[in-house]
Enzyme design. Structure first.
Site, mmCIF file in Angstrom:
data_model
loop_
_atom_site.group_PDB
_atom_site.id
_atom_site.type_symbol
_atom_site.label_atom_id
_atom_site.label_comp_id
_atom_site.label_asym_id
_atom_site.label_seq_id
_atom_site.Cartn_x
_atom_site.Cartn_y
_atom_site.Cartn_z
ATOM 1 N N THR A 80 0.850 -1.187 0.000
ATOM 2 C CA THR A 80 0.000 0.000 0.000
ATOM 3 C C THR A 80 0.890 1.242 0.000
ATOM 4 O O THR A 80 1.848 1.325 0.758
ATOM 5 C CB THR A 80 -0.909 0.018 1.248
ATOM 6 N N HIS A 133 -6.275 -2.689 7.910
ATOM 7 C CA HIS A 133 -7.335 -3.665 7.679
ATOM 8 C C HIS A 133 -8.543 -2.999 7.014
ATOM 9 O O HIS A 133 -9.317 -2.269 7.657
ATOM 10 C CB HIS A 133 -7.727 -4.298 9.019
HETATM 11 N N1 LIG Z 1 -2.185 -2.880 3.587
HETATM 12 C C1 LIG Z 1 -3.285 -2.261 3.262
HETATM 13 O O1 LIG Z 1 -3.356 -1.071 3.437
HETATM 14 C C2 LIG Z 1 -4.440 -3.063 2.706
HETATM 15 C C3 LIG Z 1 -5.662 -2.276 2.320
HETATM 16 N N2 LIG Z 1 -6.069 -1.285 3.289
HETATM 17 C C4 LIG Z 1 -6.813 -3.235 2.094
HETATM 18 O O2 LIG Z 1 -7.425 -3.690 3.060
HETATM 19 O O3 LIG Z 1 -7.085 -3.574 0.969
#
Ligand SMILES: NC(=O)C[C@H](N)C(=O)O
Length: 220
Positions: A80, A133
């Site tokens: 990310t 998450h």
């Molecule tokens: N590492 C992340 O930020 C993953 C992202 N927020 C998702 O849940 O798709």
């Protein structure tokens, strides 16, 4: 991959989700924001193999063995990337892109392409980009929640902490965020194990993975 982007001047926004073979999904989200489309605009596509590293293959295998199809509240960092910016005219913007969580269900759309969850930008308040998450981030609208606390007069530090702690206490959801306010105050905060970050202000670069090992460099 998912990505979203927002312009704090007029709240215009663009997002893409579940796109494949795109090297820079944030650019595609920007074209959506500007109402242009990828093929017409010559956004380069790359073979899917180019986006898969040996390290991520091993990571996926390990997750499959250890956790089955579903992993709860703290995704391992899966690429990310988030950015927030304030320019000299007072314009704010954010962009967030991600490959999602490791071993996710096929077709899962996370928080990153959702305005208010994966990020938010408003020239009257500030800009935020989030990670962590996705299911928890979506439920608490993490980016907008952090800006709400800024609107209520909290410092950027307190706002980030309140928003992340709310997500943790309500849902056991872990994550992190970067936030810059309209006055140029910024914060990088996380409840997950680590979150590599960097910031530039007044020619000074600061960067770190853990808060205790922040490095500072003069760019002049
Ligand atoms: N590492 C992340 O930020 C993953 C992202 N927020 C998702 O849940 O798709």
């Amino acid at each position: 991959m998912d990505a979203s982007i927002m312009d704090g001047r007029d709240l215009s926004a663009g997002a893409v989700s579940a796109v494949r073979c795109i090297a820079n999904p944030t650019k595609l989200a920007r074209l959506v924001m500007e109402k242009k489309f990828a093929a017409d605009m010559g956004i380069p596509e790359i073979p899917v193999e180019k986006l898969i590293t040996e390290r991520s293959k091993k990571h996926l295998e390990k997750e499959k063995l250890e956790k089955g199809a579903h992993k709860a509240d703290c995704p391992k960092n899966s690429g990310t990337v988030g950015a927030v910016a304030l320019d000299c005219k007072g314009n704010l913007a954010y962009a967030t892109s991600t490959g999602g969580i490791v071993n996710k269900m096929v077709g899962r759309v996370g928080d990153s392409p959702c305005i208010g969850a994966g990020g938010y930008a408003d020239n009257n308040v500030g800009a935020v980009s989030t990670t962590g998450h996705g299911e928890s981030i979506l439920k608490v609208n993490l980016a907008r929640l952090a800006l709400f606390h800024v609107e209520q007069g909290k410092t950027v530090d307190a706002a980030a902490e309140l928003a992340l702690n709310y997500m943790k206490s309500k849902l056991k959801g872990l994550g992190g965020l970067i936030l810059v306010s309209k006055t140029g105050d910024w914060v990088a905060k996380w409840t997950s194990a680590t979150m590599p970050w960097a910031a530039v202000k007044n020619g000074k670069l600061q960067a770190g993975i853990d808060l205790c090992d922040t490095k500072t460099m003069d760019l002049h």
